[in-house]
Design an enzyme around this catalytic site. Structure first.
Site, PDB file in Angstrom:
ATOM      1  N   HIS A 103       0.955  -1.033   0.013  1.00 11.44           N
ATOM      2  CA  HIS A 103       0.033   0.114   0.032  1.00 11.44           C
ATOM      3  C   HIS A 103       0.852   1.190  -0.045  1.00 11.44           C
ATOM      4  O   HIS A 103       2.158   1.102   0.019  1.00 11.44           O
ATOM      5  CB  HIS A 103      -0.998   0.102   1.213  1.00 11.44           C
ATOM      6  CG  HIS A 103      -0.311  -0.215   2.530  1.00 11.44           C
ATOM      7  ND1 HIS A 103       0.626  -0.799   2.845  1.00 11.44           N
ATOM      8  CD2 HIS A 103      -0.647   0.808   3.480  1.00 11.44           C
ATOM      9  CE1 HIS A 103       0.813  -0.699   4.337  1.00 11.44           C
ATOM     10  NE2 HIS A 103       0.141   0.241   4.671  1.00 11.44           N
ATOM     11  N   HIS A 134       0.976   4.033   2.255  1.00  7.19           N
ATOM     12  CA  HIS A 134       1.483   4.559   3.381  1.00  7.19           C
ATOM     13  C   HIS A 134       2.942   4.964   3.337  1.00  7.19           C
ATOM     14  O   HIS A 134       3.811   4.077   2.924  1.00  7.19           O
ATOM     15  CB  HIS A 134       1.162   3.783   4.653  1.00  7.19           C
ATOM     16  CG  HIS A 134      -0.529   3.815   5.003  1.00  7.19           C
ATOM     17  ND1 HIS A 134      -1.128   2.990   5.971  1.00  7.19           N
ATOM     18  CD2 HIS A 134      -1.425   4.693   4.331  1.00  7.19           C
ATOM     19  CE1 HIS A 134      -2.511   3.228   5.633  1.00  7.19           C
ATOM     20  NE2 HIS A 134      -2.541   4.149   4.844  1.00  7.19           N
ATOM     21  N   ASP A 192       5.152   4.731   5.681  1.00  8.67           N
ATOM     22  CA  ASP A 192       6.354   3.603   6.263  1.00  8.67           C
ATOM     23  C   ASP A 192       6.600   2.704   5.347  1.00  8.67           C
ATOM     24  O   ASP A 192       7.416   2.019   5.602  1.00  8.67           O
ATOM     25  CB  ASP A 192       5.814   3.322   7.662  1.00  8.67           C
ATOM     26  CG  ASP A 192       4.442   2.724   7.547  1.00  8.67           C
ATOM     27  OD1 ASP A 192       3.597   3.161   6.886  1.00  8.67           O
ATOM     28  OD2 ASP A 192       4.310   1.757   8.252  1.00  8.67           O
ATOM     29  N   HIS A 193       5.990   2.464   4.147  1.00 14.29           N
ATOM     30  CA  HIS A 193       6.176   1.472   3.046  1.00 14.29           C
ATOM     31  C   HIS A 193       6.791   1.920   1.895  1.00 14.29           C
ATOM     32  O   HIS A 193       7.077   1.241   0.906  1.00 14.29           O
ATOM     33  CB  HIS A 193       5.099   0.699   2.830  1.00 14.29           C
ATOM     34  CG  HIS A 193       4.177   0.187   4.128  1.00 14.29           C
ATOM     35  ND1 HIS A 193       4.408  -1.356   4.335  1.00 14.29           N
ATOM     36  CD2 HIS A 193       3.720   0.407   5.176  1.00 14.29           C
ATOM     37  CE1 HIS A 193       3.936  -1.652   5.433  1.00 14.29           C
ATOM     38  NE2 HIS A 193       3.439  -0.554   6.179  1.00 14.29           N
ATOM     39  N   HIS A 205      -7.020  -3.269   5.733  1.00 14.61           N
ATOM     40  CA  HIS A 205      -6.317  -2.055   6.461  1.00 14.61           C
ATOM     41  C   HIS A 205      -6.865  -0.805   6.095  1.00 14.61           C
ATOM     42  O   HIS A 205      -6.514   0.285   6.806  1.00 14.61           O
ATOM     43  CB  HIS A 205      -4.548  -2.130   6.122  1.00 14.61           C
ATOM     44  CG  HIS A 205      -3.935  -1.257   6.608  1.00 14.61           C
ATOM     45  ND1 HIS A 205      -3.572  -0.898   8.144  1.00 14.61           N
ATOM     46  CD2 HIS A 205      -3.017  -0.394   6.007  1.00 14.61           C
ATOM     47  CE1 HIS A 205      -2.814  -0.055   8.299  1.00 14.61           C
ATOM     48  NE2 HIS A 205      -2.347   0.404   7.329  1.00 14.61           N
ATOM     49  N   ASP A 207       0.174  -4.442   5.922  1.00 16.67           N
ATOM     50  CA  ASP A 207      -0.590  -4.005   7.092  1.00 16.67           C
ATOM     51  C   ASP A 207      -1.750  -4.625   6.852  1.00 16.67           C
ATOM     52  O   ASP A 207      -2.657  -4.450   5.983  1.00 16.67           O
ATOM     53  CB  ASP A 207      -0.685  -2.454   7.209  1.00 16.67           C
ATOM     54  CG  ASP A 207       0.740  -1.959   7.474  1.00 16.67           C
ATOM     55  OD1 ASP A 207       1.625  -2.615   7.340  1.00 16.67           O
ATOM     56  OD2 ASP A 207       0.968  -0.623   7.552  1.00 16.67           O
ATOM     57  N   HIS A 258       6.559  -5.589  11.629  1.00 10.83           N
ATOM     58  CA  HIS A 258       5.849  -4.451  11.615  1.00 10.83           C
ATOM     59  C   HIS A 258       5.491  -3.973  13.087  1.00 10.83           C
ATOM     60  O   HIS A 258       4.434  -3.875  13.338  1.00 10.83           O
ATOM     61  CB  HIS A 258       4.598  -4.266  10.879  1.00 10.83           C
ATOM     62  CG  HIS A 258       4.144  -3.014  10.394  1.00 10.83           C
ATOM     63  ND1 HIS A 258       3.012  -2.447  11.121  1.00 10.83           N
ATOM     64  CD2 HIS A 258       4.182  -2.460   9.230  1.00 10.83           C
ATOM     65  CE1 HIS A 258       3.010  -1.002  10.633  1.00 10.83           C
ATOM     66  NE2 HIS A 258       3.705  -1.177   9.380  1.00 10.83           N
TER      67      HIS A 258
HETATM   68 ZN   LIG Z   1       2.822   0.338   7.938  1.00 11.38          ZN
HETATM   69 ZN   LIG Z   2      -0.401   0.931   6.645  1.00 11.08          ZN
END
Ligand SMILES: [Zn+2]
Ligand SMILES: [Zn+2]
Length: 302
Positions: free
Chosen positions: A63, A65, A67-68, A140, A211, A269
């Site tokens: 995805h 986001h 942090d990815h 998620h 996630d 994670h």
């Molecule tokens: Zn994440």
């Molecule tokens: Zn996420």
């Protein structure tokens, strides 16, 4: 060439920075194929540290986001600095293409290699000579995916001498036998087992959830996997928080592994709310004994 997947955990933290853990990224190598699942901040440094090249990579984004994905544009830029001309394929959810090209435009970066983007909302996304990859939606949020990587079924190696000895002409009949169907030659039935060196090699299946909260779709897609890499953002004491933020606790992940009858579970994670990871692991193992905690630098062969 090794017949195993080598899986290197480059980043195992959730969204907030931690001293000992980088943001999400997992490198998966099989023969000459190199996959990189998510590209959190610091992924480039981790690739260098683990001697994983930048040129022959296929990227899978679970995805968008940050942090990815924060490391993605940096990685694409470094490929330009290294004068890498080989194209790169990036597979991700809807909006991935706009997400990448708008950032490149904002940074005024114009890579000279091709960037091929495949957007997916579920289903087959890639197939090569060794394995195929399917994505599946997870809950998620909108446009969030898990991936399963599965080696092709191999019936056996075609034995050319045996086929010629039985006067089977090269062409369609060879193909049918290779696919497991009998053929007729001079009114006689020839079965694949007479021609193929039957393989006892099993399919290997790896599932990485990205996630996700506890999700039936993850259970269904993880059925009988050799390895499940599952969100374990929170300890069980934070169950309500996990539900609110649509993440999993360590026991949610273990429950999925048990229900899906997988062989091995790796928890990853982690948020900084895991004060005691020994307890996290113990809680997971009570439900699913073959549970392992991921850490930056963990390498697993499957
Ligand atoms: Zn994440
Ligand atoms: Zn996420």
């Amino acid at each position: 060439m090794s017949d195993k997947f080598t899986i290197t955990f480059l980043g195992t933290s959730s969204a907030s920075p931690q001293v000992e853990r980088r943001q999400s990224s997992v490198a998966i190598k099989y023969r000459n194929h190199n996959l990189l699942v998510d590209v959190g901040e610091a992924t480039q440094v981790q690739l260098l540290k683990h001697k994983i090249g930048f040129s022959n990579l296929t990227i899978l984004l679970t995805h968008l986001h940050s942090d990815h994905t924060l490391g993605l544009i940096g990685l694409l830029t470094t490929r330009s600095f290294y004068n890498i001309s080989r194209s790169i394929t990036i597979i991700g959810p809807p909006w991935t293409s706009s997400f990448i090209f708008l950032q490149l435009l904002a940074y005024r970066l114009y890579p000279e290699y091709d960037i091929k983007v495949i957007e997916t909302n579920g289903g087959l996304v890639l197939s090569n000579s060794d394995f195929y990859i399917e994505s599946f939606p997870v809950s998620h949020g909108d446009n969030c995916l898990g991936y399963k990587i599965v080696t092709h079924k191999s019936l056996g190696v075609f034995n050319v001498d045996r086929a010629l000895n039985k006067n089977i002409p090269k062409g369609k009949k060879w193909k049918k036998l290779q696919e497991g169907y009998p053929v007729e030659i001079d009114n006689k039935t020839i079965f694949p087992s007479e021609i193929l060196d039957i393989s006892n090699k099993k399919q290997t299946k790896i599932v990485i959830t990205g996630d996700t909260p506890l999700d039936d779709n993850v259970i269904n897609n993880s059925a009988n996997a050799d390895l499940l890499i599952h969100d374990s953002t929170y300890p069980i004491i934070e169950t309500e928080r996990a539900k609110k933020h649509k993440h999993s606790t360590c026991t949610d992940a273990a429950f999925v592994a048990k229900r899906a009858n997988v062989k091995k579970l790796i928890l990853t994670h982690f948020s900084e709310l895991h004060k005691n990871l020994t307890e996290t692991l113990r809680n997971a193992k009570e439900i699913f004994p073959d549970s392992v905690l991921a850490y930056d630098g963990l390498v697993i062969e499957i």
